[in-house]
Design a protein around this motif. Sequence first.
Motif, PDB file in Angstrom:
ATOM      1  N   UNK A 210     -26.697  13.296 -33.878  1.00 54.76           N
ATOM      2  CA  UNK A 210     -27.628  12.518 -34.695  1.00 54.76           C
ATOM      3  C   UNK A 210     -26.887  12.044 -35.929  1.00 54.76           C
ATOM      4  N   UNK A 211     -27.143  10.823 -36.316  1.00 58.57           N
ATOM      5  CA  UNK A 211     -26.378  10.247 -37.418  1.00 58.57           C
ATOM      6  C   UNK A 211     -27.274   9.344 -38.268  1.00 58.57           C
ATOM      7  N   UNK A 212     -27.042   9.406 -39.581  1.00 59.11           N
ATOM      8  CA  UNK A 212     -27.684   8.488 -40.526  1.00 59.11           C
ATOM      9  C   UNK A 212     -26.598   7.635 -41.157  1.00 59.11           C
ATOM     10  N   UNK A 213     -26.782   6.325 -41.139  1.00 61.83           N
ATOM     11  CA  UNK A 213     -25.856   5.406 -41.790  1.00 61.83           C
ATOM     12  C   UNK A 213     -26.659   4.574 -42.793  1.00 61.83           C
ATOM     13  N   UNK A 214     -26.252   4.616 -44.042  1.00 62.83           N
ATOM     14  CA  UNK A 214     -26.980   3.901 -45.096  1.00 62.83           C
ATOM     15  C   UNK A 214     -26.140   2.739 -45.610  1.00 62.83           C
ATOM     16  N   UNK A 215     -26.834   1.662 -46.048  1.00 60.98           N
ATOM     17  CA  UNK A 215     -26.143   0.434 -46.453  1.00 60.98           C
ATOM     18  C   UNK A 215     -26.808  -0.168 -47.689  1.00 60.98           C
ATOM     19  N   UNK A 216     -25.997  -0.913 -48.407  1.00 61.44           N
ATOM     20  CA  UNK A 216     -26.508  -1.800 -49.456  1.00 61.44           C
ATOM     21  C   UNK A 216     -26.106  -3.216 -49.090  1.00 61.44           C
ATOM     22  N   UNK A 217     -26.928  -4.175 -49.467  1.00 64.33           N
ATOM     23  CA  UNK A 217     -26.587  -5.568 -49.174  1.00 64.33           C
ATOM     24  C   UNK A 217     -25.446  -6.015 -50.086  1.00 64.33           C
ATOM     25  N   UNK A 218     -24.633  -6.951 -49.661  1.00 61.81           N
ATOM     26  CA  UNK A 218     -23.446  -7.364 -50.437  1.00 61.81           C
ATOM     27  C   UNK A 218     -23.784  -8.376 -51.540  1.00 61.81           C
ATOM     28  N   UNK A 219     -24.677  -7.967 -52.456  1.00 62.51           N
ATOM     29  CA  UNK A 219     -24.940  -8.779 -53.650  1.00 62.51           C
ATOM     30  C   UNK A 219     -25.031  -7.828 -54.843  1.00 62.51           C
ATOM     31  N   UNK A 220     -24.627  -8.261 -55.957  1.00 65.69           N
ATOM     32  CA  UNK A 220     -24.583  -7.396 -57.130  1.00 65.69           C
ATOM     33  C   UNK A 220     -23.230  -6.733 -57.302  1.00 65.69           C
ATOM     34  N   UNK A 262     -20.768  -6.025 -45.283  1.00 65.53           N
ATOM     35  CA  UNK A 262     -20.306  -7.371 -44.971  1.00 65.53           C
ATOM     36  C   UNK A 262     -20.292  -7.637 -43.461  1.00 65.53           C
ATOM     37  N   UNK A 263     -20.029  -6.609 -42.678  1.00 62.63           N
ATOM     38  CA  UNK A 263     -20.046  -6.793 -41.222  1.00 62.63           C
ATOM     39  C   UNK A 263     -21.441  -7.143 -40.738  1.00 62.63           C
ATOM     40  N   UNK A 264     -22.439  -6.403 -41.256  1.00 69.65           N
ATOM     41  CA  UNK A 264     -23.810  -6.733 -40.903  1.00 69.65           C
ATOM     42  C   UNK A 264     -24.188  -8.130 -41.371  1.00 69.65           C
ATOM     43  N   UNK A 265     -23.687  -8.480 -42.546  1.00 71.94           N
ATOM     44  CA  UNK A 265     -23.936  -9.823 -43.091  1.00 71.94           C
ATOM     45  C   UNK A 265     -23.385 -10.888 -42.139  1.00 71.94           C
ATOM     46  N   UNK A 266     -22.158 -10.684 -41.663  1.00 70.15           N
ATOM     47  CA  UNK A 266     -21.537 -11.652 -40.756  1.00 70.15           C
ATOM     48  C   UNK A 266     -22.353 -11.788 -39.458  1.00 70.15           C
ATOM     49  N   UNK A 267     -22.750 -10.650 -38.885  1.00 73.79           N
ATOM     50  CA  UNK A 267     -23.504 -10.688 -37.624  1.00 73.79           C
ATOM     51  C   UNK A 267     -24.807 -11.455 -37.780  1.00 73.79           C
ATOM     52  N   UNK A 268     -25.535 -11.187 -38.857  1.00 70.38           N
ATOM     53  CA  UNK A 268     -26.810 -11.883 -39.068  1.00 70.38           C
ATOM     54  C   UNK A 268     -26.594 -13.362 -39.348  1.00 70.38           C
ATOM     55  N   UNK A 310     -33.585 -14.392 -46.195  1.00 67.50           N
ATOM     56  CA  UNK A 310     -33.555 -14.056 -44.767  1.00 67.50           C
ATOM     57  C   UNK A 310     -32.564 -12.961 -44.393  1.00 67.50           C
ATOM     58  N   UNK A 311     -31.424 -12.940 -45.052  1.00 72.84           N
ATOM     59  CA  UNK A 311     -30.335 -12.055 -44.615  1.00 72.84           C
ATOM     60  C   UNK A 311     -30.287 -10.754 -45.410  1.00 72.84           C
ATOM     61  N   UNK A 312     -30.262 -10.859 -46.717  1.00 79.25           N
ATOM     62  CA  UNK A 312     -30.016  -9.680 -47.545  1.00 79.25           C
ATOM     63  C   UNK A 312     -31.069  -8.586 -47.381  1.00 79.25           C
ATOM     64  N   UNK A 313     -32.382  -8.917 -47.262  1.00 80.71           N
ATOM     65  CA  UNK A 313     -33.367  -7.840 -47.082  1.00 80.71           C
ATOM     66  C   UNK A 313     -33.117  -7.001 -45.835  1.00 80.71           C
ATOM     67  N   UNK A 314     -32.575  -7.626 -44.801  1.00 80.45           N
ATOM     68  CA  UNK A 314     -32.308  -6.898 -43.560  1.00 80.45           C
ATOM     69  C   UNK A 314     -31.155  -5.909 -43.697  1.00 80.45           C
ATOM     70  N   UNK A 315     -30.325  -6.094 -44.713  1.00 79.24           N
ATOM     71  CA  UNK A 315     -29.151  -5.245 -44.905  1.00 79.24           C
ATOM     72  C   UNK A 315     -29.414  -4.072 -45.841  1.00 79.24           C
ATOM     73  N   UNK A 316     -30.583  -4.045 -46.479  1.00 78.31           N
ATOM     74  CA  UNK A 316     -30.956  -2.933 -47.368  1.00 78.31           C
ATOM     75  C   UNK A 316     -31.668  -1.891 -46.516  1.00 78.31           C
ATOM     76  N   UNK A 317     -30.849  -1.039 -45.875  1.00 77.18           N
ATOM     77  CA  UNK A 317     -31.433  -0.197 -44.840  1.00 77.18           C
ATOM     78  C   UNK A 317     -30.664   1.097 -44.653  1.00 77.18           C
TER      79      UNK A 317
END
Length: 556
Positions: A210-220, A262-268, A310-317
Motif C-alpha cells: 500500500x502506498x500514498x503519494x502526495x503532490x503539489x501543483x507546479x505553481x508558486x 511536472x510529470x502529471x502536468x505534462x500528461x494532463x 483545468x489542470x492545476x486543481x487536478x494536481x493538488x492531490x
Amino acid sequence: MKKDADQIKWDVTPEVLESHAGQVKVSVEGQIPEKYFVKKATLTVTPVVEYDGGEIAYPEIKLQGESVTANNAVITFDEGGNFKVEGAVPYEDAMRMSELKVRMVAQKGATALDFDPVKIADGVIATSELVQKVGMPVVGTQKEENKSGKYDPAIDAFQRVVPDEMMADIHYLINSSYVRGEELKAEDVNAFKAYTKDANEAERKDLKGLEVSAYASPDGKLDWNEDLSKRRESSAAEYLQKELKKAGIDMDLKTRYTAEDWEGFRELMEKSSIQDKELILRVLSMYSDPEVREKEIRNLSEAFTDVADEILPELRRSKFLASVDLIGKTDEELLAAASNDPASLNQAELLYAATLTDDLSKKKAFYNAFTRQFENDWRGYNNVGMVQVLEGDFTAAAGSFAKADQLDQNNPVVQNNLGVIALKNGDINKAKELFSAATGVGPQVDYNMGIVSITRAEYDKAVKYFGECVRPNSALASILAGDNNGALKKLEANESDDAMVDYLKAVVAARTAKENLMTESLGAAISKDPSLKAKAKTDLEFAKYFENPGFKAIVD
C-alpha cells in the motif's frame, strides 16, 4: 571399335552414385586411346542406371571421327581424345541396388552396331533419403501483442500469479493539506477501501503493498510547494492508516511526496484542448528549471488562465495505490476443471491445462472445448491441428490449420504449421515459403528449415539451422555435411527410442570403420523397427560389410 571397346578408360564421379535433393547426379569422363576411333564413324554414349524392375538413362553424348561432317565432339584417329557427359536423374528407391552402365552405339554410313554395355559404377547411396519429413508444429499461446500493460487472459499466456492494482485519489484546495469529507465519500475512495479489504481477506489474493503519494501543483514557490506536499503526504497517510486499522489490515504503509508534479502536468496537458497547448509543452521540453517553466507559462496569459482552472486543481492531490497478486488455480484444479467443466476456465487457463498432460486424447479434448467456447480464437483450431500432427493425422491437421488461418490470416504460428503440412505433402518450395514467413516464432521453425535444407542438399545450412538439436535429422545433416564425429555426438546425446537414432549410428560407424559399433547399433535399430532390416540389406553405406558374418546375421 566394338572389339577394342575395353581400351576406353572411364572415370566416374562419384565412384558410387549418391542421391541428393531427390536427384542422382553423375559425371562420366571417357578417355579414348589413339588409333581407335574410325575416321568416318559416329559413337553415341549413354550412361544408364539399371535396377531391378527398371532403368533410367542420363543425357547421351555423340562423338564423331575427324572425317564426319557433323557438329559433334571430334575424336581424332591418331591422337584419340577425352569427353565428358554429365546429368541428373530422379531418384527412385529401387536404385539402391543398381549399376551404372555405359551403352554405346557406333555408326558408319548406314551400318549401326551396338556395343556390349560396360559397368562403370555401383549405385545408389541414398542416405539423404533418410530425412524424416515431419516438421515441428508450434502451439498457440499468446494471441497477439498486448499493449494495455495489464494482463489479459484472452490474449496473454497463462500466469498463475497475476499482478493487479487499484488507485484512488483525494484532492485538496489550493495551498491546503486538509482532507475534506466530501473527498473521502467519493466513489473511487470507497471502491479502494473495499478492494484492499477483499484482497486482505480473500484466499486467492495477496495484498502486496500500500502506498500514498502526495503532490503539489507546479505553481508558486518551490520551497512552499515542498512543505505543502509533505503535509499532504502526512494527512493522507493518517487517514488511510485509520481506515486500514478499521478493516483489520496490518501492513506498513509506504509514503512519498513530490514537491511539484511536472510529470502529471505534462500528461494532463497532452490530453487537454487548451489554447497554446503546444507552446506550453514546448516550454516543458526546453526548460528544466521549475521557476523558469512557471514564468514562461504565466507569460502566456490567456492560456495560463485555462491551465489554472483545468489542470492545476487536478494536481493538488494524494494518490492511494494498492498492489495485489491474484493467485490462480493449481495444476490439479486446472486439470479437473478442464476435464469436467471447461466452461469455468478462461482462455489462458484452458490452453495451459492442455500442457499439463501428455495424453494426446486429453489434449485434443481440451483444445476442442476451447474451440467451442471461443470459436473466433485461432489458437483452439491451431492447437487441435498440432495434436493431430502428433497423432499422425495430417489430413485432419490440414483442415484445422486452415480454420486457424481463416480466423487470423498470416499469423506466423499458423504459417509454420501450414508449412508442416506442405512439407509432409512433399511441396518443399511451399514449405520453405511458409517457414520463412514464420521466422522468429521459435526453435521449431529453425528445425523445420533444417529439414527443408536437407531436402535441397544444403547440408551446411541445415547444420546451422539445427544448432544443438540432437534429433535424428540433425545428426543426418552432420553426416551429409561430412562431420561424422559431430553426428555421433548428437546421436549419443539422444535418449529417445527412435530406431533411426541407432540406424544412423550404424551408418557413422560404417563410414569410420567401427565394426563393433556398426553391428551393435544396426541390431538395436532393427529390433526397434524390423522394417529396417530390408533397408540395411540393400544400403550401400554397408556395402563393405555385405559378406561380413556379423552383418549377415543381423539382416538375413
